[in-house]
Design a protein around this motif. Structure first.
Motif, short mmCIF file in Angstrom:
data_model
loop_
_atom_site.label_atom_id
_atom_site.label_comp_id
_atom_site.label_asym_id
_atom_site.label_seq_id
_atom_site.Cartn_x
_atom_site.Cartn_y
_atom_site.Cartn_z
N PHE A 281 90.29 -134.72 60.34
CA PHE A 281 89.76 -133.89 59.13
C PHE A 281 89.43 -132.67 59.97
CE2 PHE A 281 85.71 -132.99 56.61
CZ PHE A 281 86.28 -132.41 55.50
N CYS B 295 91.53 -128.98 59.56
CA CYS B 295 90.40 -127.86 58.84
C CYS B 295 91.00 -126.52 58.96
CB CYS B 295 89.25 -128.07 59.55
SG CYS B 295 87.67 -126.92 58.90
N TYR B 296 90.81 -125.88 57.66
CA TYR B 296 91.40 -124.51 57.67
C TYR B 296 90.72 -123.50 58.56
CZ TYR B 296 93.91 -125.38 53.61
OH TYR B 296 94.91 -125.89 52.68
N TYR B 297 89.24 -123.74 58.81
CA TYR B 297 88.56 -123.19 59.82
C TYR B 297 88.83 -123.30 61.28
CZ TYR B 297 85.27 -121.64 63.05
OH TYR B 297 84.57 -121.17 64.48
N HIS C 204 95.91 -131.91 55.26
CA HIS C 204 94.40 -132.11 55.22
C HIS C 204 93.67 -132.46 54.20
CE1 HIS C 204 90.41 -130.36 56.42
NE2 HIS C 204 90.35 -129.74 55.41
N TYR D 85 79.43 -129.93 55.61
CA TYR D 85 80.50 -129.53 56.09
C TYR D 85 81.98 -130.14 55.10
CZ TYR D 85 84.84 -129.76 59.21
OH TYR D 85 85.97 -129.50 59.68
N CYS E 11 84.45 -127.96 52.33
CA CYS E 11 85.81 -127.80 52.76
C CYS E 11 86.63 -127.35 51.36
CB CYS E 11 86.47 -129.37 52.72
SG CYS E 11 88.13 -129.64 52.80
N HIS E 12 87.66 -126.56 51.92
CA HIS E 12 88.33 -125.88 51.19
C HIS E 12 89.13 -126.77 50.04
CE1 HIS E 12 87.64 -122.74 53.99
NE2 HIS E 12 88.20 -121.93 53.41
N HIS F 122 81.23 -122.30 55.45
CA HIS F 122 81.83 -123.49 55.91
C HIS F 122 81.87 -123.36 57.53
CE1 HIS F 122 84.56 -126.98 55.86
NE2 HIS F 122 85.55 -126.40 56.59
S1 FES Z 1 87.08 -129.27 56.25
FE1 FES Z 1 87.43 -127.38 57.01
S2 FES Z 1 89.04 -126.70 55.17
FE2 FES Z 1 88.63 -128.73 54.86
#
Ligand code: FES
Length: 252
Positions: free
Chosen positions: A86, A90-92, A132, A179, A183-184, A220
């Motif tokens: 995860f 994650c995007y970040y 993701h 968090y 999430c995106h 985020h």
């Molecule tokens: S947990 Fe960071 S974008 Fe999904």
């Protein structure tokens, strides 16, 4: 016909070259430091397979408790697969570690490290980052185990109570929940794929949820770091209790 001399590479084509005058290197340096320290500690703690429990407190790195006789190593190495996937996708965090470790580029408008063919996230292994949303589903399920740990941390030999450990575990689970909810992929799940937000009751409900998740999503990055610190701290706290270094403070 005389050939024209080849132009010298632009300044931004060399690693670290930039016209920026601010401390652009600070964010990737702090990111590399934070991820290295927290990641190394978590990996070390996951290998120990000891001192992860004290009274009603269970380290989040070992939750849920699993018994796997066929697995020769620490169970935490299995338990942590969904949370690690995860975070890794994650995007970040992708932005964070692409900059901090791959220097590709280290910051906006700064020369990058040329590692050869750049294919973005369209080829193996980085194409797997697109999974993701499935890691999100797993992480969402993990929250149920973690909130169950918070509930268990309220009971001391059958008596309701609150100790400092209860609050530490609550902080870990609470920030992990923020968090996960920010999430995106969750935001897209709530409000994505709709052509009209007001055309039906279901669409209006989804729009309401999407609006709230959008507010969370704006924080985020903060939730990513705070939750990583909180999880690590919870493991340290439980470990020190188990080793007898600390004594838990009981408020109730
Ligand atoms: S947990 Fe960071 S974008 Fe999904």
């Amino acid at each position: 016909m005389a050939q024209r001399a080849q132009a010298a590479p632009a300044a931004t084509e060399r690693l670290g070259s930039t016209d920026r005058r601010d401390a652009w290197w600070l964010a990737p340096a702090l990111t590399a430091l934070g991820l290295t320290v927290l990641g190394a500690y978590s990996f070390w703690a996951a290998l120990q397979n000891a001192h992860y429990e004290f009274g009603p407190y269970l380290s989040p790195l070992y939750s849920p408790k699993v018994v796997a006789p066929w697995w020769p190593l620490s169970p935490a190495l299995l338990i942590l697969i969904p949370p690690v996937l995860f975070r890794a996708t994650c995007y970040y965090y992708r932005k964070a570690y692409y900059r901090a470790f791959f220097l590709d580029p280290p910051a906006c408008a700064v020369g990058e490290l040329h590692l050869g063919k750049y294919a973005g996230e369209r080829k193996f292994p980085f194409v797997l980052q697109n999974l993701h949303r499935f890691a999100f589903y797993l992480a969402f399920v993990w929250l149920f185990f973690l909130w169950h740990d918070v509930w268990k941390a309220l009971w001391f030999d059958g008596r309701f109570g609150i100790g400092l450990g209860t609050l530490v575990i609550l902080a870990s689970t609470g920030t992990l929940t923020l968090y996960t909810f920010s999430c995106h992929s969750f935001r897209h799940l709530a409000g994505g794929g709709l052509d009209c937000f007001s055309c039906s009751a279901a669409a209006r409900t989804r729009h309401g949820l999407w609006t709230k998740l959008t507010v969370l999503n704006g924080h985020h990055m903060g939730f990513a770091w705070i939750s990583f610190f909180a999880v690590t701290f919870a493991d340290v706290y439980v470990r020190l209790l188990s080793l007898g270094v600390l004594h838990d403070v009981r408020f109730l």
